[in-house]
Scaffold this motif. Structure first.
Motif, PDB file in Angstrom:
ATOM      1  N   ALA A  81      32.330 -29.696   5.318  1.00 60.08           N
ATOM      2  CA  ALA A  81      32.744 -31.069   5.487  1.00 60.08           C
ATOM      3  C   ALA A  81      31.868 -31.977   6.292  1.00 60.08           C
ATOM      4  O   ALA A  81      32.290 -33.030   6.661  1.00 60.08           O
ATOM      5  CB  ALA A  81      34.131 -31.089   6.101  1.00 60.08           C
ATOM      6  N   ASP A  82      30.633 -31.628   6.525  1.00 60.93           N
ATOM      7  CA  ASP A  82      29.796 -32.623   7.165  1.00 60.93           C
ATOM      8  C   ASP A  82      28.966 -33.328   6.118  1.00 60.93           C
ATOM      9  O   ASP A  82      27.809 -33.636   6.307  1.00 60.93           O
ATOM     10  CB  ASP A  82      28.881 -31.974   8.201  1.00 60.93           C
ATOM     11  CG  ASP A  82      28.953 -32.725   9.509  1.00 60.93           C
ATOM     12  OD1 ASP A  82      29.988 -33.336   9.760  1.00 60.93           O
ATOM     13  OD2 ASP A  82      27.968 -32.695  10.246  1.00 60.93           O
ATOM     14  N   SER A  83      29.558 -33.541   4.969  1.00 62.44           N
ATOM     15  CA  SER A  83      28.864 -34.154   3.872  1.00 62.44           C
ATOM     16  C   SER A  83      29.870 -34.864   3.009  1.00 62.44           C
ATOM     17  O   SER A  83      31.054 -34.633   3.094  1.00 62.44           O
ATOM     18  CB  SER A  83      28.135 -33.080   3.064  1.00 62.44           C
ATOM     19  OG  SER A  83      29.004 -32.022   2.762  1.00 62.44           O
ATOM     20  N   SER A  84      29.395 -35.724   2.146  1.00 64.56           N
ATOM     21  CA  SER A  84      30.312 -36.526   1.360  1.00 64.56           C
ATOM     22  C   SER A  84      29.644 -37.003   0.101  1.00 64.56           C
ATOM     23  O   SER A  84      28.590 -37.604   0.129  1.00 64.56           O
ATOM     24  CB  SER A  84      30.797 -37.720   2.170  1.00 64.56           C
ATOM     25  OG  SER A  84      31.492 -38.598   1.331  1.00 64.56           O
ATOM     26  N   GLY A  85      30.278 -36.737  -1.039  1.00 69.21           N
ATOM     27  CA  GLY A  85      29.726 -37.223  -2.276  1.00 69.21           C
ATOM     28  C   GLY A  85      30.112 -38.644  -2.574  1.00 69.21           C
ATOM     29  O   GLY A  85      29.417 -39.330  -3.325  1.00 69.21           O
ATOM     30  N   ASN A 181      34.745 -34.677   1.735  1.00 66.15           N
ATOM     31  CA  ASN A 181      33.667 -33.696   1.644  1.00 66.15           C
ATOM     32  C   ASN A 181      33.573 -33.104   0.246  1.00 66.15           C
ATOM     33  O   ASN A 181      32.799 -32.180   0.017  1.00 66.15           O
ATOM     34  CB  ASN A 181      33.850 -32.578   2.674  1.00 66.15           C
ATOM     35  CG  ASN A 181      35.107 -31.754   2.416  1.00 66.15           C
ATOM     36  OD1 ASN A 181      36.031 -32.195   1.739  1.00 66.15           O
ATOM     37  ND2 ASN A 181      35.157 -30.555   2.979  1.00 66.15           N
ATOM     38  N   ALA A 182      34.346 -33.631  -0.696  1.00 68.52           N
ATOM     39  CA  ALA A 182      34.329 -33.147  -2.072  1.00 68.52           C
ATOM     40  C   ALA A 182      33.244 -33.864  -2.870  1.00 68.52           C
ATOM     41  O   ALA A 182      32.843 -34.982  -2.530  1.00 68.52           O
ATOM     42  CB  ALA A 182      35.690 -33.382  -2.726  1.00 68.52           C
ATOM     43  N   PRO A 183      32.761 -33.269  -3.964  1.00 68.09           N
ATOM     44  CA  PRO A 183      31.725 -33.916  -4.774  1.00 68.09           C
ATOM     45  C   PRO A 183      32.229 -35.151  -5.509  1.00 68.09           C
ATOM     46  O   PRO A 183      31.440 -36.014  -5.884  1.00 68.09           O
ATOM     47  CB  PRO A 183      31.292 -32.817  -5.746  1.00 68.09           C
ATOM     48  CG  PRO A 183      32.433 -31.862  -5.779  1.00 68.09           C
ATOM     49  CD  PRO A 183      33.058 -31.905  -4.427  1.00 68.09           C
ATOM     50  N   SER A 184      33.541 -35.245  -5.732  1.00 64.26           N
ATOM     51  CA  SER A 184      34.152 -36.439  -6.301  1.00 64.26           C
ATOM     52  C   SER A 184      35.474 -36.674  -5.590  1.00 64.26           C
ATOM     53  O   SER A 184      36.035 -35.763  -4.970  1.00 64.26           O
ATOM     54  CB  SER A 184      34.367 -36.290  -7.815  1.00 64.26           C
ATOM     55  OG  SER A 184      35.230 -35.189  -8.088  1.00 64.26           O
ATOM     56  N   TRP A 185      35.982 -37.897  -5.666  1.00 64.52           N
ATOM     57  CA  TRP A 185      37.164 -38.278  -4.899  1.00 64.52           C
ATOM     58  C   TRP A 185      38.390 -37.496  -5.369  1.00 64.52           C
ATOM     59  O   TRP A 185      38.839 -37.640  -6.502  1.00 64.52           O
ATOM     60  CB  TRP A 185      37.415 -39.775  -5.030  1.00 64.52           C
ATOM     61  CG  TRP A 185      38.456 -40.295  -4.094  1.00 64.52           C
ATOM     62  CD1 TRP A 185      39.725 -40.676  -4.416  1.00 64.52           C
ATOM     63  CD2 TRP A 185      38.320 -40.499  -2.683  1.00 64.52           C
ATOM     64  NE1 TRP A 185      40.401 -41.097  -3.290  1.00 64.52           N
ATOM     65  CE2 TRP A 185      39.557 -41.002  -2.210  1.00 64.52           C
ATOM     66  CE3 TRP A 185      37.282 -40.305  -1.779  1.00 64.52           C
ATOM     67  CZ2 TRP A 185      39.771 -41.308  -0.870  1.00 64.52           C
ATOM     68  CZ3 TRP A 185      37.488 -40.606  -0.449  1.00 64.52           C
ATOM     69  CH2 TRP A 185      38.720 -41.104  -0.004  1.00 64.52           C
ATOM     70  N   ASP A 189      45.116 -31.553  -4.079  1.00 61.33           N
ATOM     71  CA  ASP A 189      44.499 -30.393  -3.433  1.00 61.33           C
ATOM     72  C   ASP A 189      43.455 -30.810  -2.391  1.00 61.33           C
ATOM     73  O   ASP A 189      42.252 -30.580  -2.542  1.00 61.33           O
ATOM     74  CB  ASP A 189      43.864 -29.464  -4.477  1.00 61.33           C
ATOM     75  CG  ASP A 189      44.877 -28.874  -5.435  1.00 61.33           C
ATOM     76  OD1 ASP A 189      46.076 -28.886  -5.106  1.00 61.33           O
ATOM     77  OD2 ASP A 189      44.468 -28.409  -6.521  1.00 61.33           O
ATOM     78  N   PHE A 190      43.929 -31.411  -1.310  1.00 59.53           N
ATOM     79  CA  PHE A 190      43.053 -31.773  -0.211  1.00 59.53           C
ATOM     80  C   PHE A 190      43.857 -31.847   1.079  1.00 59.53           C
ATOM     81  O   PHE A 190      45.067 -32.051   1.079  1.00 59.53           O
ATOM     82  CB  PHE A 190      42.339 -33.115  -0.468  1.00 59.53           C
ATOM     83  CG  PHE A 190      43.266 -34.289  -0.639  1.00 59.53           C
ATOM     84  CD1 PHE A 190      43.728 -35.025   0.446  1.00 59.53           C
ATOM     85  CD2 PHE A 190      43.673 -34.678  -1.910  1.00 59.53           C
ATOM     86  CE1 PHE A 190      44.589 -36.109   0.279  1.00 59.53           C
ATOM     87  CE2 PHE A 190      44.538 -35.761  -2.091  1.00 59.53           C
ATOM     88  CZ  PHE A 190      44.988 -36.475  -0.993  1.00 59.53           C
ATOM     89  N   TRP A 191      43.165 -31.669   2.198  1.00 57.04           N
ATOM     90  CA  TRP A 191      43.709 -31.929   3.525  1.00 57.04           C
ATOM     91  C   TRP A 191      43.470 -33.399   3.846  1.00 57.04           C
ATOM     92  O   TRP A 191      42.478 -33.990   3.403  1.00 57.04           O
ATOM     93  CB  TRP A 191      43.029 -31.047   4.567  1.00 57.04           C
ATOM     94  CG  TRP A 191      43.240 -29.577   4.361  1.00 57.04           C
ATOM     95  CD1 TRP A 191      42.482 -28.734   3.606  1.00 57.04           C
ATOM     96  CD2 TRP A 191      44.300 -28.773   4.897  1.00 57.04           C
ATOM     97  NE1 TRP A 191      42.989 -27.462   3.640  1.00 57.04           N
ATOM     98  CE2 TRP A 191      44.107 -27.447   4.428  1.00 57.04           C
ATOM     99  CE3 TRP A 191      45.375 -29.035   5.734  1.00 57.04           C
ATOM    100  CZ2 TRP A 191      44.953 -26.393   4.761  1.00 57.04           C
ATOM    101  CZ3 TRP A 191      46.219 -27.981   6.080  1.00 57.04           C
ATOM    102  CH2 TRP A 191      46.013 -26.686   5.599  1.00 57.04           C
TER     103      TRP A 191
END
Length: 456
Positions: A81-85, A181-185, A189-191
């Motif tokens: 999660a130190d990244s963001s698509g 931090n997912a490749p698409s929004w 299924d997310f925190w």
């Protein structure tokens, strides 16, 4: 560089929890007990000017998160999660980093599959900010006000009376401050992550309530959040509330607001089902288990807390319980409050009926509602206190929260406008962990992590 990182954090997190506490430059031991903190919102807190060692720790955490693809093999670190698509201010995502099979949570006992965390044990570790729309609060997608749950601004137990008026006058914000931090929004299924620089309904913030300021890599901004596997075969969600940075509302009076950073799960935002239930039927879980670690905390007189909060509802009204699991220079006391959140696009609208407890008080008032262990032995549920920042520093403390006992006790002692009914399977829709700082003019910080969430 990899060797420095490996020594500072990766190797550290593989050691036994009690082996080597974090080494920090000593800070002035000016500690005074504060009274109750006036809370404009039911969430936030964090840190003082980072001393060199504390600053180094945060920078190494940032380095592992952003450069893991370059040397993951050498360090044993991986990042979720130190990244963001797709987020504003994000970095390039490494979608191949996933916890190894050893990171799976313990096998669940037979239980109703319609309850629980979508990602028990924090294995998939996908996270995003609270609004479904990535442009929420901007000119393209403005806030839609809704009626306040408690419109009487003279209500003596109302904690944010300004929200009802301010929501109608908020201008379009410059940024939505959306992040994932997912490749698409993700829409399921997310925190869920919430970030407020209170007052959240102040027009000077860069983004809307629940996204007041941008999420940052730890050490690089106020709202530091990342999800990391540092070679332990598990993923931790790191909440680094770093109040050595100021938000846009603080130009005239630095470090005087209430930053709040939250991470958790909710039925209506990514979890897709209730976490557990009060008055559970056979097979329906009513306990939540998780593990916290205190990594760093400023030793000054600034009030701050590490919190656990839960969300249920009955009688058509949301009922929350906030527990100060760790607290310094403040006390929640045992109080009952009303809270407004009049934003139609928010999963917390229009507000809530809230009970507050300190962890020590909860132990006394509601025995067994929350228990804790460290190194396999029963310990106090207090992660830290005004007079004790050291006992749990750098050590895992595992908790078990009995929601049936918690809400039953809160109902019995008059903590809500109306007690929980005897109906079976009253859903607990949300469970969150947060850090919050009540600024008193000095830089401050609070760094904790949570992992291993599950139900039983």
């Amino acid at each position: 560089m990899p060797k420095v990182w490996q020594r500072v954090l990766c190797t550290y997190t593989r050691q036994r929890a009690a082996a080597q506490p974090l080494k920090r430059n000593p800070l002035p031991s000016r500690r005074t007990r504060g009274g109750g903190v006036r809370r404009k919102r039911a969430h936030p807190i964090v840190v003082q000017p980072l001393q060199p060692v504390g600053q180094m720790m945060l920078r190494k955490l940032l380095v592992c998160a952003t450069l893991v693809s370059a040397y993951a093999g050498a360090t044993g670190c991986s990042s979720h999660a130190d990244s963001s698509g797709v987020a504003s201010g994000g970095e390039a995502i490494n979608t191949s980093d996933r916890p190894p099979p050893g990171g799976k949570p313990r096998p669940a006992q037979l239980r109703n599959p319609d309850y629980g965390f979508w990602d028990p044990g924090l294995v998939t570790a996908t996270a995003r900010t609270a609004y479904d729309a990535q442009d929420m609060g901007t000119r393209a997608n403005p806030i839609v006000p809704t009626a306040c749950l408690y419109p009487d601004t003279t209500d003596p137990i109302l904690i944010n009376g300004e929200a009802c008026g301010n929501v109608h006058t908020l201008p379009p914000f410059a940024n939505a401050n959306a992040w994932t931090n997912a490749p698409s929004w993700p829409l399921k299924d997310f925190w869920v992550v919430q970030m407020n620089d209170e007052g959240a309904f102040d027009a000077c913030n860069s983004g809307p309530p629940d996204a007041s300021v941008q999420r940052s890599s730890p050490g690089n901004g106020m709202m530091g959040l990342t999800l990391l596997d540092t070679g332990e075969s598990l993923t931790r969600s790191h909440l680094v509330l770093n109040y050595t940075f100021n938000g846009p509302c603080e130009q005239a009076a630095p470090f005087t607001r209430i930053p709040f950073l939250s991470f958790g799960a909710h039925k209506s935002r990514g979890n897709g089902k209730p976490i557990a239930a009060i008055h559970p039927s056979p097979g329906v879980p009513s306990h939540v288990s998780f593990t916290l670690k205190l990594w760093d905390i400023s030793s000054n007189a600034t009030p701050m807390a590490s919190e656990l909060w839960t969300v249920s509802s009955w009688g058509g009204i949301t009922r929350m319980i906030f527990i100060a699991v760790g607290r310094s220079n403040l006390s929640f006391g045992h109080v009952h409050r009303h809270w407004n959140w009049p934003i139609a696009q928010s999963f917390l609208a229009p507000g809530a009926d809230i009970a507050y407890y300190d962890s020590e008080e909860l132990e006394a008032r509601c025995p067994g509602a929350m228990t804790a262990t460290r190194d396999g032995r029963a310990v106090s549920t207090s992660l830290f206190s005004t007079d004790d920042h050291a006992t749990n520093l750098g050590r895992d403390v595992s908790y078990d929260l009995d929601l049936e006992a918690l809400y039953g006790c809160a109902s019995a002692d008059g903590s809500f406008d109306a007690p929980a009914p005897s109906t079976a399977d009253i859903p607990v829709d949300g469970v969150f962990w947060s850090n919050e700082i009540a600024g008193r003019g000095s830089p401050s910080w609070l760094w904790t992590s949570v992992h291993g969430m599950d139900v039983h």
